[in-house]
Design a protein around this motif. Structure first.
Motif, PDB file in Angstrom:
ATOM      1  N   GLY A  41       0.782  -1.226   0.000  1.00  0.00           N
ATOM      2  CA  GLY A  41       0.000   0.000   0.000  1.00  0.00           C
ATOM      3  C   GLY A  41       0.817   1.279   0.000  1.00  0.00           C
ATOM      4  N   ALA A  42       2.134   1.176  -0.141  1.00  0.00           N
ATOM      5  CA  ALA A  42       2.992   2.365  -0.099  1.00  0.00           C
ATOM      6  C   ALA A  42       2.702   3.314  -1.248  1.00  0.00           C
ATOM      7  CB  ALA A  42       4.459   1.945  -0.135  1.00  0.00           C
ATOM      8  N   ARG A  43       2.928   4.586  -1.003  1.00  0.00           N
ATOM      9  CA  ARG A  43       2.862   5.619  -2.040  1.00  0.00           C
ATOM     10  C   ARG A  43       4.300   6.011  -2.372  1.00  0.00           C
ATOM     11  NH1 ARG A  43       1.110  10.383  -0.708  1.00  0.00           N
ATOM     12  NH2 ARG A  43       0.360  10.895  -2.801  1.00  0.00           N
ATOM     13  N   ILE A  44       4.650   5.915  -3.655  1.00  0.00           N
ATOM     14  CA  ILE A  44       6.030   6.115  -4.101  1.00  0.00           C
ATOM     15  C   ILE A  44       6.063   7.179  -5.194  1.00  0.00           C
ATOM     16  CG2 ILE A  44       8.076   4.979  -5.051  1.00  0.00           C
ATOM     17  CD1 ILE A  44       6.756   2.299  -4.156  1.00  0.00           C
ATOM     18  N   ALA A  45       7.031   8.069  -5.144  1.00  0.00           N
ATOM     19  CA  ALA A  45       7.220   9.073  -6.189  1.00  0.00           C
ATOM     20  C   ALA A  45       8.647   9.010  -6.694  1.00  0.00           C
ATOM     21  CB  ALA A  45       6.919  10.474  -5.665  1.00  0.00           C
ATOM     22  N   ASP A  46       8.817   9.106  -8.005  1.00  0.00           N
ATOM     23  CA  ASP A  46      10.145   9.125  -8.623  1.00  0.00           C
ATOM     24  C   ASP A  46      10.276  10.429  -9.397  1.00  0.00           C
ATOM     25  OD1 ASP A  46      12.499   8.757 -10.015  1.00  0.00           O
ATOM     26  OD2 ASP A  46      12.075   6.669 -10.536  1.00  0.00           O
ATOM     27  N   PHE A  47      11.144  11.310  -8.927  1.00  0.00           N
ATOM     28  CA  PHE A  47      11.349  12.624  -9.531  1.00  0.00           C
ATOM     29  C   PHE A  47      12.438  12.519 -10.599  1.00  0.00           C
ATOM     30  CE2 PHE A  47       9.446  13.288  -5.470  1.00  0.00           C
ATOM     31  CZ  PHE A  47       8.678  14.440  -5.576  1.00  0.00           C
ATOM     32  N   GLY A  48      12.048  12.736 -11.862  1.00  0.00           N
ATOM     33  CA  GLY A  48      12.965  12.493 -12.968  1.00  0.00           C
ATOM     34  C   GLY A  48      12.992  11.008 -13.255  1.00  0.00           C
ATOM     35  N   SER A  49      11.816  10.417 -13.375  1.00  0.00           N
ATOM     36  CA  SER A  49      11.665   8.959 -13.424  1.00  0.00           C
ATOM     37  C   SER A  49      12.080   8.328 -14.737  1.00  0.00           C
ATOM     38  CB  SER A  49      10.202   8.587 -13.160  1.00  0.00           C
ATOM     39  OG  SER A  49       9.365   9.094 -14.197  1.00  0.00           O
ATOM     40  N   GLY A  50      12.250   9.134 -15.809  1.00  0.00           N
ATOM     41  CA  GLY A  50      12.440   8.525 -17.116  1.00  0.00           C
ATOM     42  C   GLY A  50      11.191   7.734 -17.459  1.00  0.00           C
ATOM     43  N   TRP A  51      11.392   6.517 -17.988  1.00  0.00           N
ATOM     44  CA  TRP A  51      10.217   5.699 -18.317  1.00  0.00           C
ATOM     45  C   TRP A  51       9.745   4.858 -17.136  1.00  0.00           C
ATOM     46  CZ3 TRP A  51      14.841   5.549 -21.048  1.00  0.00           C
ATOM     47  CH2 TRP A  51      15.690   4.476 -20.786  1.00  0.00           C
ATOM     48  N   TYR A 103       6.437  19.933  -8.893  1.00  0.00           N
ATOM     49  CA  TYR A 103       5.458  18.908  -8.533  1.00  0.00           C
ATOM     50  C   TYR A 103       5.009  19.107  -7.090  1.00  0.00           C
ATOM     51  CZ  TYR A 103       3.284  14.351  -7.897  1.00  0.00           C
ATOM     52  OH  TYR A 103       2.379  13.338  -7.626  1.00  0.00           O
ATOM     53  N   PRO A 104       3.696  19.184  -6.837  1.00  0.00           N
ATOM     54  CA  PRO A 104       3.204  19.524  -5.500  1.00  0.00           C
ATOM     55  C   PRO A 104       2.972  18.346  -4.569  1.00  0.00           C
ATOM     56  CG  PRO A 104       1.373  19.496  -7.031  1.00  0.00           C
ATOM     57  CD  PRO A 104       2.610  19.177  -7.843  1.00  0.00           C
ATOM     58  N   GLY A 105       3.133  17.112  -5.034  1.00  0.00           N
ATOM     59  CA  GLY A 105       2.791  15.956  -4.213  1.00  0.00           C
ATOM     60  C   GLY A 105       3.639  15.835  -2.959  1.00  0.00           C
ATOM     61  N   ASP A 106       3.041  15.297  -1.892  1.00  0.00           N
ATOM     62  CA  ASP A 106       3.784  15.064  -0.650  1.00  0.00           C
ATOM     63  C   ASP A 106       3.170  13.879   0.093  1.00  0.00           C
ATOM     64  OD1 ASP A 106       1.415  16.065   0.349  1.00  0.00           O
ATOM     65  OD2 ASP A 106       2.277  17.895   1.161  1.00  0.00           O
ATOM     66  N   ASP A 107       3.630  13.645   1.299  1.00  0.00           N
ATOM     67  CA  ASP A 107       3.153  12.568   2.157  1.00  0.00           C
ATOM     68  C   ASP A 107       3.414  11.186   1.544  1.00  0.00           C
ATOM     69  OD1 ASP A 107       2.093  11.966   4.680  1.00  0.00           O
ATOM     70  OD2 ASP A 107       0.147  11.462   3.814  1.00  0.00           O
ATOM     71  N   TYR A 108       4.501  11.050   0.796  1.00  0.00           N
ATOM     72  CA  TYR A 108       4.854   9.760   0.211  1.00  0.00           C
ATOM     73  C   TYR A 108       5.597   8.913   1.241  1.00  0.00           C
ATOM     74  CZ  TYR A 108       3.573  11.310  -4.466  1.00  0.00           C
ATOM     75  OH  TYR A 108       2.870  11.735  -5.564  1.00  0.00           O
ATOM     76  N   ASP A 109       5.528   7.606   1.024  1.00  0.00           N
ATOM     77  CA  ASP A 109       6.306   6.690   1.851  1.00  0.00           C
ATOM     78  C   ASP A 109       7.739   6.576   1.348  1.00  0.00           C
ATOM     79  OD1 ASP A 109       4.123   5.484   3.648  1.00  0.00           O
ATOM     80  OD2 ASP A 109       3.291   5.220   1.637  1.00  0.00           O
ATOM     81  N   LEU A 110       7.921   6.789   0.049  1.00  0.00           N
ATOM     82  CA  LEU A 110       9.244   6.704  -0.567  1.00  0.00           C
ATOM     83  C   LEU A 110       9.334   7.703  -1.699  1.00  0.00           C
ATOM     84  CD1 LEU A 110      12.005   5.278  -1.130  1.00  0.00           C
ATOM     85  CD2 LEU A 110      10.741   3.641  -2.539  1.00  0.00           C
ATOM     86  N   ALA A 111      10.404   8.503  -1.706  1.00  0.00           N
ATOM     87  CA  ALA A 111      10.675   9.434  -2.803  1.00  0.00           C
ATOM     88  C   ALA A 111      12.017   9.067  -3.421  1.00  0.00           C
ATOM     89  CB  ALA A 111      10.695  10.873  -2.310  1.00  0.00           C
ATOM     90  N   VAL A 112      12.061   9.019  -4.742  1.00  0.00           N
ATOM     91  CA  VAL A 112      13.237   8.576  -5.483  1.00  0.00           C
ATOM     92  C   VAL A 112      13.700   9.678  -6.435  1.00  0.00           C
ATOM     93  CG1 VAL A 112      14.121   6.855  -7.113  1.00  0.00           C
ATOM     94  CG2 VAL A 112      12.414   6.187  -5.387  1.00  0.00           C
ATOM     95  N   SER A 113      14.995   9.854  -6.548  1.00  0.00           N
ATOM     96  CA  SER A 113      15.548  10.735  -7.579  1.00  0.00           C
ATOM     97  C   SER A 113      16.979  10.298  -7.846  1.00  0.00           C
ATOM     98  CB  SER A 113      15.525  12.199  -7.143  1.00  0.00           C
ATOM     99  OG  SER A 113      16.039  13.029  -8.172  1.00  0.00           O
ATOM    100  N   ILE A 114      17.231   9.773  -9.037  1.00  0.00           N
ATOM    101  CA  ILE A 114      18.558   9.302  -9.425  1.00  0.00           C
ATOM    102  C   ILE A 114      19.076  10.162 -10.579  1.00  0.00           C
ATOM    103  CG2 ILE A 114      19.933   7.357 -10.240  1.00  0.00           C
ATOM    104  CD1 ILE A 114      18.713   6.878  -7.516  1.00  0.00           C
ATOM    105  N   GLY A 115      20.137  10.903 -10.317  1.00  0.00           N
ATOM    106  CA  GLY A 115      20.764  11.708 -11.365  1.00  0.00           C
ATOM    107  C   GLY A 115      19.911  12.849 -11.876  1.00  0.00           C
ATOM    108  N   SER A 116      19.027  13.371 -11.052  1.00  0.00           N
ATOM    109  CA  SER A 116      18.110  14.428 -11.512  1.00  0.00           C
ATOM    110  C   SER A 116      18.166  15.690 -10.662  1.00  0.00           C
ATOM    111  CB  SER A 116      16.666  13.895 -11.528  1.00  0.00           C
ATOM    112  OG  SER A 116      16.516  12.850 -12.457  1.00  0.00           O
ATOM    113  N   SER A 117      19.230  15.870  -9.898  1.00  0.00           N
ATOM    114  CA  SER A 117      19.304  17.061  -9.053  1.00  0.00           C
ATOM    115  C   SER A 117      19.308  18.346  -9.866  1.00  0.00           C
ATOM    116  CB  SER A 117      20.549  17.007  -8.161  1.00  0.00           C
ATOM    117  OG  SER A 117      21.730  16.995  -8.942  1.00  0.00           O
TER     118      SER A 117
END
Length: 279
Positions: A41-51, A103-117
């Motif tokens: 049930g986790a909510r996950i966001a990937d910033f600069g996710s590619g595909w 992107y305004p989303g928040d309250d995620y269980d996991l946030a991801v960003s690889i090489g997108s700073s």
């Protein structure tokens, strides 16, 4: 050849040889997913996710979880939508064609960003702050960014199109993460084989115009090679200290690395709040 044809030739999303647009093996990806350990049930966001390949794997690992891929490249989004359909993830994985910094989303269980700073105007510090803010208390962050393994030579800087101030040391990167309240659990590094396979697929998959000779290795001792580190973190240790790297040393010919850190906001943030309340 038209600009559109050149773009299609050089496009990573259009290169089916690439599972993801980063040096990452199947075993290493599985290790990252396990380190992030998204709960059902986790909510996950990937910033600069590619595909969204890594995002989909994280969602697949947690029954009932959902994922939001934040990506501005329409070709990457199109590939991501095709993959979600093929894997039965339509409705569980969504894509948002907006800049990561907006992107305004928040309250995620996991946030991801690889090489997108670079997607944030303030670079790494702003990216880390945004990712920490995107997760709920006790959530985790998987972050990947660059650092200088050693003082870069002029040749390395020229090859990367960089200046010394573009990146700091690994310790400085860790301190930046600590400053926003993040602490790692684990550190891994992309090895030479991962880089060889990634660079080979990235070039060969573009077609004959982008192929190397069959005997080429894709790098020389003078060519700086990035690598990727990952470090999950937890709130369990209120000391807020970072774990020692568990990965192998990098070859001497590599100057630039990417560091990835799955982390949780912890006592560092709590101390910051108490400090602010005294002002």
């Amino acid at each position: 050849m038209s600009a559109e044809e050149v773009r299609a030739l050089m496009s990573a999303p259009g290169n089916d040889r690439l599972t993801w647009n980063t040096p990452l093996s199947e075993a290493h990806a599985a290790q990252l997913v396990a380190a992030c350990s998204p709960a059902p049930g986790a909510r996950i966001a990937d910033f600069g996710s590619g595909w969204g390949e890594l995002l989909m794997r994280l969602v697949e690992a947690a029954p009932g979880s959902t994922g939001d891929g934040i990506e501005t490249d329409p070709e990457a989004v199109a590939r991501g939508l095709r993959l979600t359909g093929e894997r039965g993830l339509t409705g569980r994985v969504r894509f948002h064609e907006v800049p990561a910094a907006e992107y305004p989303g928040d309250d995620y269980d996991l946030a991801v960003s690889i090489g997108s700073s670079h997607a944030w105007p303030g670079g790494t510090p702003e990216a880390l702050e945004a990712l920490r803010a995107a997760v709920r208390p006790g959530g985790r962050v998987l972050f990947g960014d660059g650092f200088w393994e050693r003082e870069p030579s002029s040749a390395a800087l020229e090859a990367l199109g960089a200046v010394p101030g573009d990146f700091g040391s690994l310790l400085e990167l860790i301190r930046q993460a600590e400053a926003v309240g993040l602490r790692p659990l684990q550190v891994t590094v992309a090895d030479q084989r991962e880089w060889d396979l990634f660079e080979s697929a990235a070039n060969i998959g573009r077609g004959s115009a982008g192929r190397w000779p069959t005997r080429a290795t894709g790098c020389t001792p003078e060519r700086p090679r990035p690598s990727t580190r990952a470090a999950p973190a937890t709130t369990a240790d209120t000391g807020g200290r970072w774990a020692s790297p568990t990965s192998c040393s990098a070859p001497e010919n590599r100057t630039f690395r990417r560091h990835a850190a799955p982390v949780r906001p912890d006592a560092v943030r709590a101390r910051s709040v108490r400090h602010n309340s005294q002002k």
